[in-house]
Structure formats: C-alpha cells, structure tokens
Design a protein around this motif. Sequence first.
Motif, PDB file in Angstrom:
ATOM      1  N   CYS A 190       0.833  -1.212   0.000  1.00  0.00           N
ATOM      2  CA  CYS A 190       0.000   0.000   0.000  1.00  0.00           C
ATOM      3  C   CYS A 190       0.864   1.257   0.000  1.00  0.00           C
ATOM      4  O   CYS A 190       0.574   2.228  -0.704  1.00  0.00           O
ATOM      5  N   THR A 191       1.929   1.231   0.783  1.00  0.00           N
ATOM      6  CA  THR A 191       2.854   2.369   0.819  1.00  0.00           C
ATOM      7  C   THR A 191       3.458   2.605  -0.565  1.00  0.00           C
ATOM      8  O   THR A 191       3.494   3.734  -1.053  1.00  0.00           O
ATOM      9  N   HIS A 192       3.907   1.525  -1.199  1.00  0.00           N
ATOM     10  CA  HIS A 192       4.480   1.642  -2.544  1.00  0.00           C
ATOM     11  C   HIS A 192       3.434   2.083  -3.567  1.00  0.00           C
ATOM     12  O   HIS A 192       3.708   2.899  -4.435  1.00  0.00           O
TER      13      HIS A 192
ATOM     14  N   PHE B  33       3.720   5.330  -5.995  1.00  0.00           N
ATOM     15  CA  PHE B  33       3.886   5.143  -7.436  1.00  0.00           C
ATOM     16  C   PHE B  33       2.567   5.133  -8.216  1.00  0.00           C
ATOM     17  O   PHE B  33       2.555   4.777  -9.385  1.00  0.00           O
ATOM     18  N   GLU B  34       1.468   5.499  -7.536  1.00  0.00           N
ATOM     19  CA  GLU B  34       0.140   5.502  -8.165  1.00  0.00           C
ATOM     20  C   GLU B  34      -0.153   4.153  -8.827  1.00  0.00           C
ATOM     21  O   GLU B  34      -0.567   4.086  -9.980  1.00  0.00           O
ATOM     22  N   ALA B  35       0.067   3.091  -8.075  1.00  0.00           N
ATOM     23  CA  ALA B  35      -0.107   1.726  -8.586  1.00  0.00           C
ATOM     24  C   ALA B  35      -1.417   1.131  -8.083  1.00  0.00           C
ATOM     25  O   ALA B  35      -2.009   1.614  -7.120  1.00  0.00           O
ATOM     26  N   SER B  36      -1.840   0.073  -8.742  1.00  0.00           N
ATOM     27  CA  SER B  36      -2.970  -0.722  -8.259  1.00  0.00           C
ATOM     28  C   SER B  36      -2.408  -1.976  -7.607  1.00  0.00           C
ATOM     29  O   SER B  36      -1.259  -2.358  -7.840  1.00  0.00           O
ATOM     30  N   ILE B  37      -3.234  -2.617  -6.780  1.00  0.00           N
ATOM     31  CA  ILE B  37      -2.803  -3.818  -6.072  1.00  0.00           C
ATOM     32  C   ILE B  37      -3.708  -4.991  -6.431  1.00  0.00           C
ATOM     33  O   ILE B  37      -4.925  -4.869  -6.415  1.00  0.00           O
ATOM     34  N   GLU B  38      -3.072  -6.110  -6.738  1.00  0.00           N
ATOM     35  CA  GLU B  38      -3.761  -7.375  -6.950  1.00  0.00           C
ATOM     36  C   GLU B  38      -3.467  -8.225  -5.722  1.00  0.00           C
ATOM     37  O   GLU B  38      -2.304  -8.570  -5.475  1.00  0.00           O
ATOM     38  N   VAL B  39      -4.483  -8.533  -4.934  1.00  0.00           N
ATOM     39  CA  VAL B  39      -4.295  -9.377  -3.756  1.00  0.00           C
ATOM     40  C   VAL B  39      -4.687 -10.801  -4.144  1.00  0.00           C
ATOM     41  O   VAL B  39      -5.811 -11.040  -4.568  1.00  0.00           O
ATOM     42  N   VAL B  40      -3.727 -11.727  -4.019  1.00  0.00           N
ATOM     43  CA  VAL B  40      -3.921 -13.086  -4.509  1.00  0.00           C
ATOM     44  C   VAL B  40      -3.772 -14.099  -3.376  1.00  0.00           C
ATOM     45  O   VAL B  40      -2.787 -14.077  -2.638  1.00  0.00           O
TER      46      VAL B  40
ATOM     47  N   LYS C  68     -11.595 -10.388   1.562  1.00  0.00           N
ATOM     48  CA  LYS C  68     -12.496  -9.241   1.755  1.00  0.00           C
ATOM     49  C   LYS C  68     -11.899  -8.241   2.735  1.00  0.00           C
ATOM     50  O   LYS C  68     -11.967  -7.033   2.518  1.00  0.00           O
ATOM     51  N   SER C  69     -11.296  -8.731   3.824  1.00  0.00           N
ATOM     52  CA  SER C  69     -10.704  -7.812   4.796  1.00  0.00           C
ATOM     53  C   SER C  69      -9.486  -7.111   4.197  1.00  0.00           C
ATOM     54  O   SER C  69      -9.268  -5.925   4.442  1.00  0.00           O
ATOM     55  N   ALA C  70      -8.705  -7.820   3.389  1.00  0.00           N
ATOM     56  CA  ALA C  70      -7.557  -7.207   2.712  1.00  0.00           C
ATOM     57  C   ALA C  70      -8.027  -6.124   1.746  1.00  0.00           C
ATOM     58  O   ALA C  70      -7.464  -5.030   1.690  1.00  0.00           O
ATOM     59  N   GLU C  71      -9.092  -6.435   1.003  1.00  0.00           N
ATOM     60  CA  GLU C  71      -9.638  -5.470   0.049  1.00  0.00           C
ATOM     61  C   GLU C  71     -10.112  -4.211   0.775  1.00  0.00           C
ATOM     62  O   GLU C  71      -9.844  -3.090   0.328  1.00  0.00           O
TER      63      GLU C  71
ATOM     64  N   VAL D 224      -7.823  -1.746  -6.129  1.00  0.00           N
ATOM     65  CA  VAL D 224      -7.500  -3.108  -5.693  1.00  0.00           C
ATOM     66  C   VAL D 224      -8.435  -4.125  -6.339  1.00  0.00           C
ATOM     67  O   VAL D 224      -9.610  -3.848  -6.573  1.00  0.00           O
ATOM     68  N   ASN D 225      -7.872  -5.289  -6.655  1.00  0.00           N
ATOM     69  CA  ASN D 225      -8.635  -6.447  -7.110  1.00  0.00           C
ATOM     70  C   ASN D 225      -8.190  -7.627  -6.265  1.00  0.00           C
ATOM     71  O   ASN D 225      -7.011  -7.732  -5.911  1.00  0.00           O
ATOM     72  N   THR D 226      -9.126  -8.521  -5.951  1.00  0.00           N
ATOM     73  CA  THR D 226      -8.759  -9.720  -5.205  1.00  0.00           C
ATOM     74  C   THR D 226      -9.002 -10.945  -6.071  1.00  0.00           C
ATOM     75  O   THR D 226      -9.892 -10.955  -6.922  1.00  0.00           O
ATOM     76  N   HIS D 227      -8.180 -11.970  -5.839  1.00  0.00           N
ATOM     77  CA  HIS D 227      -8.265 -13.191  -6.638  1.00  0.00           C
ATOM     78  C   HIS D 227      -8.060 -14.395  -5.735  1.00  0.00           C
ATOM     79  O   HIS D 227      -7.058 -14.466  -5.017  1.00  0.00           O
ATOM     80  N   LEU D 228      -8.991 -15.332  -5.770  1.00  0.00           N
ATOM     81  CA  LEU D 228      -8.816 -16.611  -5.092  1.00  0.00           C
ATOM     82  C   LEU D 228      -8.541 -17.640  -6.179  1.00  0.00           C
ATOM     83  O   LEU D 228      -9.413 -17.938  -7.000  1.00  0.00           O
ATOM     84  N   LEU D 229      -7.317 -18.134  -6.216  1.00  0.00           N
ATOM     85  CA  LEU D 229      -6.911 -19.069  -7.254  1.00  0.00           C
ATOM     86  C   LEU D 229      -6.952 -20.491  -6.716  1.00  0.00           C
ATOM     87  O   LEU D 229      -6.347 -20.794  -5.697  1.00  0.00           O
ATOM     88  N   VAL D 230      -7.682 -21.349  -7.411  1.00  0.00           N
ATOM     89  CA  VAL D 230      -7.720 -22.780  -7.085  1.00  0.00           C
ATOM     90  C   VAL D 230      -7.516 -23.490  -8.419  1.00  0.00           C
ATOM     91  O   VAL D 230      -8.462 -23.898  -9.076  1.00  0.00           O
ATOM     92  N   ARG D 231      -6.235 -23.572  -8.823  1.00  0.00           N
ATOM     93  CA  ARG D 231      -5.931 -24.062 -10.162  1.00  0.00           C
ATOM     94  C   ARG D 231      -5.090 -25.336 -10.142  1.00  0.00           C
ATOM     95  O   ARG D 231      -4.528 -25.720 -11.157  1.00  0.00           O
ATOM     96  N   GLY D 232      -4.984 -25.980  -8.979  1.00  0.00           N
ATOM     97  CA  GLY D 232      -4.233 -27.222  -8.905  1.00  0.00           C
ATOM     98  C   GLY D 232      -2.726 -27.036  -8.838  1.00  0.00           C
ATOM     99  O   GLY D 232      -1.980 -28.000  -8.976  1.00  0.00           O
TER     100      GLY D 232
END
Length: 130
Positions: free
Chosen positions: A21-23, A27-34, A56-59, A69-77
């Motif tokens: 978040c600080t970064h 740097f006006e960046a977005s965050i992908e929480v995975v 949800k709490s991270a978001e 921010v975008n969140t992603h729950l990956l269940v890809r094996g």
Amino acid sequence: MKLLVGYDGSNSAREALELACTHAGAFEASIEVVTSMEGGSVTEAVEIQYAQEDLKSAESLVKEKNIPVNTHLLVRGLKPGEDIVKFSTENAVDAVFIGVRRRSKVGKLLFGSNAQYIILKAPCPVITVK
C-alpha cells in the motif's frame, strides 16, 4: 503500475500488504491481492470460505487508503508459489510482495518453500516481509 500481494491472512502477509500500500501510494499503482489454494480434494469448502473472508478484509484495508484493488482466489491445482509466479506472468505484474515465515533449513529442504520458489522464478522484483 501493478503490484501483487500474496495473501494468506497471516501477520507477515498483512505486513506485506501494508508495505505494498505504501508503494502503491507513492507510485500511483494498483494492487492485486492473490490467495492461492492447491485445489482438488485437499481444499475444503470451509478453507475456501476463510480465504474469501481474508481477501475481503484485505480489500477493505486497501480501499480505505484509496488505492485501486482487485482480489483473486486461485484454485488451479498448482502449489501457491507456482500459482503466484504464473499469475504474475499472465497479468504483467511489476512487483510481488510476500510475507515470509521463518523455518529451519531442514524444514525448507523437506517441504520446499513457496517464498523461495517465487523469489527464484518470478518475472519481476520480489519484496519479502518477515
């Protein structure tokens, strides 16, 4: 700029999210929480529910700081380390932030380390937080 945070709800993951978040603010960046779960019969519905609640709490934490921010729950094996590297490659991530837990050298030899895999294989800089 796009930053990825590998998130599992642990204290070190929350520290990594705070640093990202600080970064992102600087740097006006977005965050992908995975969050990555291996999947298959190993992954219980309850574990998935907990992971969704953690995301949800991270978001909420990131949104409070007015950072996209975008969140992603990956269940890809895939193992979490492999999954995060693959996601960061697929989504042209500029940096990965991960929390690391201290583990003995024997523990790393026996079980491997997701953090170690990410550090060695990620297509971008990796920032670790203890």
